[in-house]
Design a protein around this motif. Structure first.
Motif, short mmCIF file in Angstrom:
data_model
loop_
_atom_site.label_atom_id
_atom_site.label_comp_id
_atom_site.label_asym_id
_atom_site.label_seq_id
_atom_site.Cartn_x
_atom_site.Cartn_y
_atom_site.Cartn_z
N GLN A 60 6.99 0.45 15.90
CA GLN A 60 6.62 1.86 15.74
C GLN A 60 5.61 2.08 14.62
O GLN A 60 4.65 2.82 14.76
N THR A 61 5.84 1.42 13.50
CA THR A 61 5.01 1.67 12.31
C THR A 61 3.84 0.71 12.17
O THR A 61 2.86 1.02 11.49
N GLY A 62 3.96 -0.47 12.77
CA GLY A 62 2.93 -1.48 12.61
C GLY A 62 2.99 -2.17 11.26
O GLY A 62 2.07 -2.93 10.89
N GLU A 63 4.07 -1.96 10.49
CA GLU A 63 4.19 -2.56 9.16
C GLU A 63 4.99 -3.87 9.24
O GLU A 63 6.14 -3.88 9.66
N PHE A 64 4.37 -4.95 8.84
CA PHE A 64 4.99 -6.28 8.87
C PHE A 64 6.22 -6.29 7.98
O PHE A 64 6.16 -5.91 6.81
N PRO A 65 7.39 -6.74 8.51
CA PRO A 65 8.63 -6.69 7.72
C PRO A 65 8.67 -7.66 6.55
O PRO A 65 9.58 -7.58 5.74
N PHE A 66 7.68 -8.55 6.45
CA PHE A 66 7.72 -9.58 5.41
C PHE A 66 6.42 -9.57 4.60
O PHE A 66 5.63 -10.52 4.65
#
Length: 550
Positions: free
Chosen positions: A84-90
């Motif tokens: 949804q956000t396109g933000e890499f979790p790492f």
């Protein structure tokens, strides 16, 4: 109702008796998720639920053909938010430039999440340099941002590991689906090879070679890696993989695609047997320190069994035979360290156990002189040296007696590393003296023609082009019990030609994950269980007889 002494009543609770053995030993609550509980998934260890007959039953009859990607509620929530956000979790991995994550389907993100979570944990615990591949993963992801075939190589690598854990044929299918696409992209990348796409060609060649399950596919990809590294020398310092190129230059001068037979002399065989005896003695010295180390003990038992198998087997004379005999050790080098380090990152016993796995690869190199250095040893030297440096620090009197005792067991791996470096440097010097500036005749044009021939010659299913590492073996005859039709060696141990049933010769992959090998004499050196005791599980543990997966 009042409790004893008139106080409040105790809250009633029921203790689960169905938790997995790993959770029970660690004294933590098991969520009892089939076929792999959440805690085992988190620590990258095999859950004994997988040994249950019910483990292979699909969780939902609505989707029996779905790959088993070991989803958990936590992973699912993370991936959905990521999508949804396109933000890499790492973000700690510092992947730059980042791929356009929103463009990827949920299944692909799960595969990327699998390798990234492992890598992130290794970086966070400062153990990434103690493995073969985790240090390179952020660089692979950065290159994949602008080269889709590199991303497909990563997805195949991740799916192959998940399939190894879960024994899922659908996950295997997913692995060689991505590998086939990656191979086509690699072919096109070589055709337009420039300084701009050189990192992508090198990255994909490495990732696909790491997954190859037969000698010819591996040899082709390694020959390509060698050619690409040679071509990159003028701008090697600009590469994301400059350190890797420096460590692996120069590569051996021989052409890996030429099947050379190398008979073993009696003197050489005697030296090899002494090496195997030394390895067994070193592993025996580890045993007293493994009484309370269940997982480590089982892995050491696997390595000892493998060394025993080498002692009783005929010495390999061709590169293909060497590939088959080294294959199990090579597989372990990629996945055993992440499993043990995730569970016990600072335990000196774990580090010493891993040092013995890596030192085995270095010690065995002379027995497999055609491929040993490139296939296993060169990959093992750097993590072994880092482990030696860390463990030697535990010899300080400030640590307890047991820690100091186990730390001194690093001496054998340390001696092996020194011997290997001396031997390697001598070979490199001899190569430089004999051919100071000689360029390999195997150039990029030859490499791409070779890949083109692979794509034309090998297919899986209808029209999906794959390298020999992912394609079926042409069977001249099928032993009883192995179904005909398309099969993939991704589901089996490496292919080779063996003699069985009198004079009948056949190339022998297992037909499917459900196929049980035909009965053999316990003295036969056949392809199905070389280096893998009967009942071998993908984790390397021994249990009841089951099909062998790779």
């Amino acid at each position: 109702m009042a409790g004893p002494g008139g106080g409040p009543s105790r809250r009633s609770h029921t203790k689960s008796r169905k938790g997995c053995k790993t959770c029970k030993k660690r004294h933590i609550r098991c969520d009892e998720t089939f076929p792999q509980c959440r805690n085992c998934t988190k620590h990258q260890v095999r859950c004994d639920y997988m040994d249950s007959p019910n483990a292979l039953v699909p969780e939902s009859p609505k989707s029996p053909q779905q790959p088993n990607l070991l989803w958990t509620a936590e992973i699912n929530a993370t991936v959905e938010l990521w999508q949804q956000t396109g933000e890499f979790p790492f973000p700690e991995l510092r992947v730059y430039p980042e791929p356009h994550w929103r463009a990827y389907p949920k299944t692909d993100l799960r595969l990327i999440h699998h390798l990234s979570s492992i890598t992130n944990e290794m970086f966070r615990n400062r153990t990434s340099s103690l493995t073969v591949w985790t240090d390179l993963m952020p660089k692979f992801l950065s290159v994949a941002a602008s080269h889709p075939f590199v991303m497909h190589s990563i997805l195949a690598f991740s799916a192959s590991h998940l399939a190894w854990i879960s024994q899922s044929s659908e996950t295997r299918n997913l692995a060689f689906h991505h590998a086939g696409i990656a191979l086509k992209g690699l072919h096109d990348g070589i055709a337009t090879f420039t300084r701009i796409n050189s990192d992508a060609v090198l990255a994909s060649s490495l990732l696909l070679a790491w997954q190859a399950t037969d000698w010819r596919g591996w040899a082709s990809l390694v020959q390509g890696t060698k050619t690409v590294i040679q071509a990159m020398q003028p701008w090697r310092h600009e590469s994301l993989f400059a350190e890797f190129i420096a460590e692996h230059s120069p590569m051996p001068s021989r052409n890996f695609m030429i099947p050379i037979s190398s008979p073993v002399t009696q003197d050489a065989r005697r030296e090899h047997m002494e090496t195997l005896s030394d390895l067994q003695s070193a592993l025996q010295r580890l045993q007293p320190y493994l009484n309370r180390q269940d997982q480590e003990s089982k892995w050491v038992d696997q390595l000892r069994s493998y060394i025993d198998r080498l002692r009783t087997s005929s010495p390999p004379q061709t590169a293909e035979e060497q590939f088959g005999q080294l294959y199990a050790l090579r597989k372990w080098l990629f996945w055993v360290p992440i499993s043990l380090l995730a569970a016990k990152r600072g335990d000196p016993t774990v580090l010493v156990v891993l040092a013995h796995f890596y030192s085995a690869a270095l010690a065995l190199e002379p027995m497999f002189k055609d491929i040993g250095s490139v296939f296993c040893a060169n990959l093992s030297l750097r993590p072994l040296e880092d482990i030696i440096h860390i463990v030697q620090g535990y010899q300080d009197p400030r640590y307890d007696q047991r820690t100091q005792g186990v730390s001194y067991l690093i001496q054998f791996p340390s001696n092996i590393a020194s011997s290997y470096k001396t031997r390697r440097d001598w070979v490199r010097q001899q190569t430089n003296d004999s051919s100071p500036v000689q360029q390999s005749p195997y150039g990029l044009e030859t490499l791409n023609l070779d890949l083109e021939n692979q794509i034309a010659a090998y297919s899986y299913g209808q029209s999906q082009s794959l390298s020999p590492a992912f394609a079926p073996s042409p069977l001249t005859s099928l032993p009883h019990g192995i179904p005909s039709g398309q099969t993939s060696p991704y589901l089996e141990v490496p292919r080779t030609v063996v003699e069985a049933f009198g004079s009948t010769s056949y190339a022998s992959p297992l037909g499917s994950p459900a196929t049980v090998p035909p009965p053999y004499s316990v003295h036969d050196d056949h392809v199905f269980n070389f280096g893998m005791p009967m009942g071998y599980h993908p984790s390397g543990f021994v249990a009841t007889p089951t099909p062998i997966w790779t």
